[in-house]
Design a protein around this motif. Structure first.
Motif, PDB file in Angstrom:
ATOM      1  N   ILE A  37       0.838  -1.210   0.000  1.00  0.00           N
ATOM      2  CA  ILE A  37       0.000   0.000   0.000  1.00  0.00           C
ATOM      3  C   ILE A  37       0.868   1.252   0.000  1.00  0.00           C
ATOM      4  CG2 ILE A  37      -0.449   0.264   2.484  1.00  0.00           C
ATOM      5  CD1 ILE A  37      -3.460   0.667   0.780  1.00  0.00           C
ATOM      6  N   CYS A  38       2.004   1.210   0.671  1.00  0.00           N
ATOM      7  CA  CYS A  38       2.917   2.361   0.640  1.00  0.00           C
ATOM      8  C   CYS A  38       3.384   2.626  -0.791  1.00  0.00           C
ATOM      9  CB  CYS A  38       4.117   2.121   1.552  1.00  0.00           C
ATOM     10  SG  CYS A  38       3.726   2.233   3.308  1.00  0.00           S
ATOM     11  N   ALA A  39       3.746   1.581  -1.513  1.00  0.00           N
ATOM     12  CA  ALA A  39       4.183   1.735  -2.898  1.00  0.00           C
ATOM     13  C   ALA A  39       3.033   2.228  -3.774  1.00  0.00           C
ATOM     14  CB  ALA A  39       4.733   0.409  -3.428  1.00  0.00           C
ATOM     15  N   LEU A  40       1.838   1.694  -3.568  1.00  0.00           N
ATOM     16  CA  LEU A  40       0.680   2.133  -4.353  1.00  0.00           C
ATOM     17  C   LEU A  40       0.384   3.611  -4.128  1.00  0.00           C
ATOM     18  CD1 LEU A  40      -1.630  -0.963  -3.884  1.00  0.00           C
ATOM     19  CD2 LEU A  40      -0.816  -0.076  -6.086  1.00  0.00           C
ATOM     20  N   ARG A  54      11.970   8.884  -1.514  1.00  0.00           N
ATOM     21  CA  ARG A  54      12.694   9.120  -0.265  1.00  0.00           C
ATOM     22  C   ARG A  54      11.745   9.498   0.870  1.00  0.00           C
ATOM     23  NH1 ARG A  54      16.152  11.626  -3.751  1.00  0.00           N
ATOM     24  NH2 ARG A  54      15.329  13.681  -3.241  1.00  0.00           N
ATOM     25  N   ARG A  55      10.767  10.349   0.559  1.00  0.00           N
ATOM     26  CA  ARG A  55       9.827  10.800   1.587  1.00  0.00           C
ATOM     27  C   ARG A  55       9.046   9.617   2.156  1.00  0.00           C
ATOM     28  NH1 ARG A  55       4.582  11.815   1.879  1.00  0.00           N
ATOM     29  NH2 ARG A  55       4.246  11.599  -0.351  1.00  0.00           N
ATOM     30  N   VAL A  56       8.533   8.762   1.284  1.00  0.00           N
ATOM     31  CA  VAL A  56       7.767   7.601   1.753  1.00  0.00           C
ATOM     32  C   VAL A  56       8.683   6.626   2.488  1.00  0.00           C
ATOM     33  CG1 VAL A  56       6.330   5.634   1.064  1.00  0.00           C
ATOM     34  CG2 VAL A  56       5.956   7.868   0.016  1.00  0.00           C
ATOM     35  N   ALA A  57       9.895   6.431   1.999  1.00  0.00           N
ATOM     36  CA  ALA A  57      10.841   5.545   2.687  1.00  0.00           C
ATOM     37  C   ALA A  57      11.133   6.068   4.098  1.00  0.00           C
ATOM     38  CB  ALA A  57      12.132   5.417   1.887  1.00  0.00           C
ATOM     39  N   GLN A  58      11.257   7.378   4.249  1.00  0.00           N
ATOM     40  CA  GLN A  58      11.484   7.963   5.571  1.00  0.00           C
ATOM     41  C   GLN A  58      10.266   7.765   6.469  1.00  0.00           C
ATOM     42  OE1 GLN A  58      12.488  11.978   4.459  1.00  0.00           O
ATOM     43  NE2 GLN A  58      14.681  11.558   4.474  1.00  0.00           N
ATOM     44  N   GLU A  64       6.127   3.928  13.861  1.00  0.00           N
ATOM     45  CA  GLU A  64       6.316   3.098  15.059  1.00  0.00           C
ATOM     46  C   GLU A  64       5.818   1.668  14.861  1.00  0.00           C
ATOM     47  OE1 GLU A  64       4.961   3.162  19.722  1.00  0.00           O
ATOM     48  OE2 GLU A  64       5.111   5.065  18.657  1.00  0.00           O
ATOM     49  N   VAL A  65       4.696   1.493  14.214  1.00  0.00           N
ATOM     50  CA  VAL A  65       4.125   0.154  14.014  1.00  0.00           C
ATOM     51  C   VAL A  65       5.026  -0.682  13.107  1.00  0.00           C
ATOM     52  CG1 VAL A  65       2.169  -1.115  13.062  1.00  0.00           C
ATOM     53  CG2 VAL A  65       1.768   0.932  14.431  1.00  0.00           C
ATOM     54  N   LEU A  66       5.582  -0.060  12.077  1.00  0.00           N
ATOM     55  CA  LEU A  66       6.420  -0.804  11.138  1.00  0.00           C
ATOM     56  C   LEU A  66       7.793  -1.124  11.714  1.00  0.00           C
ATOM     57  CD1 LEU A  66       5.369   0.976   7.846  1.00  0.00           C
ATOM     58  CD2 LEU A  66       4.617  -1.249   8.707  1.00  0.00           C
ATOM     59  N   GLN A  76      13.672  -3.162   1.126  1.00  0.00           N
ATOM     60  CA  GLN A  76      13.778  -4.014  -0.060  1.00  0.00           C
ATOM     61  C   GLN A  76      12.401  -4.330  -0.634  1.00  0.00           C
ATOM     62  OE1 GLN A  76      16.103  -7.286   1.448  1.00  0.00           O
ATOM     63  NE2 GLN A  76      18.037  -6.303   0.917  1.00  0.00           N
ATOM     64  N   ARG A  77      11.444  -4.617   0.232  1.00  0.00           N
ATOM     65  CA  ARG A  77      10.090  -4.909  -0.247  1.00  0.00           C
ATOM     66  C   ARG A  77       9.465  -3.682  -0.912  1.00  0.00           C
ATOM     67  NH1 ARG A  77       8.554  -9.854   1.651  1.00  0.00           N
ATOM     68  NH2 ARG A  77       9.927 -10.653   3.260  1.00  0.00           N
ATOM     69  N   PHE A  78       9.577  -2.527  -0.248  1.00  0.00           N
ATOM     70  CA  PHE A  78       9.030  -1.287  -0.788  1.00  0.00           C
ATOM     71  C   PHE A  78       9.649  -0.977  -2.153  1.00  0.00           C
ATOM     72  CE2 PHE A  78       9.457   3.456  -0.952  1.00  0.00           C
ATOM     73  CZ  PHE A  78       8.122   3.741  -1.201  1.00  0.00           C
ATOM     74  N   GLU A  79      10.967  -1.052  -2.238  1.00  0.00           N
ATOM     75  CA  GLU A  79      11.654  -0.773  -3.501  1.00  0.00           C
ATOM     76  C   GLU A  79      11.257  -1.783  -4.586  1.00  0.00           C
ATOM     77  OE1 GLU A  79      13.569   1.805  -4.283  1.00  0.00           O
ATOM     78  OE2 GLU A  79      13.582   2.677  -2.276  1.00  0.00           O
ATOM     79  N   GLY A  80      11.131  -3.051  -4.201  1.00  0.00           N
ATOM     80  CA  GLY A  80      10.710  -4.074  -5.158  1.00  0.00           C
ATOM     81  C   GLY A  80       9.304  -3.821  -5.688  1.00  0.00           C
TER      82      GLY A  80
END
Length: 151
Positions: A37-40, A54-58, A64-66, A76-80
């Protein structure tokens, strides 16, 4: 109340709800669905510029939950997932919505995934229609009514 303030208040409220359930949100399905969902949301307009990446990765790293998960693994998952969207947006979107749907078995996790999407989308104070649209689609993938989240 101005729209900007409502978006920030909603994102803040959702983050507080997520933090309260932090210890229940540790499954692999939740991790994968959250990164999807972050990537979407990051690519909701059909492209991802480096600053947005970069903003979303930060935001992911600071959520806190993640922090229940290894930061490098999340990255790696987000970038993939972003790569899938960059290579073929439509096919990638279908694939990522399938990842999101894996959290459907646990209603608390499913709702948390949507809340993370809203928190990420609203973090800049502007939860635009494309971002709202992909979060709505994620609601459908999870069998949740978008109205529950004011979408």
């Amino acid at each position: 109340m101005a729209l900007w303030d409502r978006i920030k208040e909603s994102a803040s409220s959702m983050q507080a709800q997520l933090n309260a359930r932090k210890n229940d949100l540790k499954s692999g399905a939740f991790r994968d669905a959250s990164m999807a969902i972050c990537a979407l949301v990051a690519a909701a307009d059909g492209s991802v510029d480096p600053a947005e990446r970069r903003r979303v990765a930060q935001l992911i790293a600071g959520n806190e939950v993640l922090q229940n998960f290894d930061a490098m693994d999340l990255q790696q998952r987000f970038e993939g997932y972003l790569d899938k969207l960059t290579n073929d947006f439509d096919f990638g979107k279908v694939s990522l919505l399938q990842e999101v749907a894996k959290a459907k078995k646990k209603p608390a996790e499913a709702r948390a995934v949507i809340q993370i999407g809203i928190v990420i989308g609203g973090a800049d104070g502007h939860f635009d229609e494309e971002e709202r649209g992909v979060v709505r689609e994620a609601c459908f993938a999870l069998g949740l009514p978008p109205a529950e989240f004011d979408l």
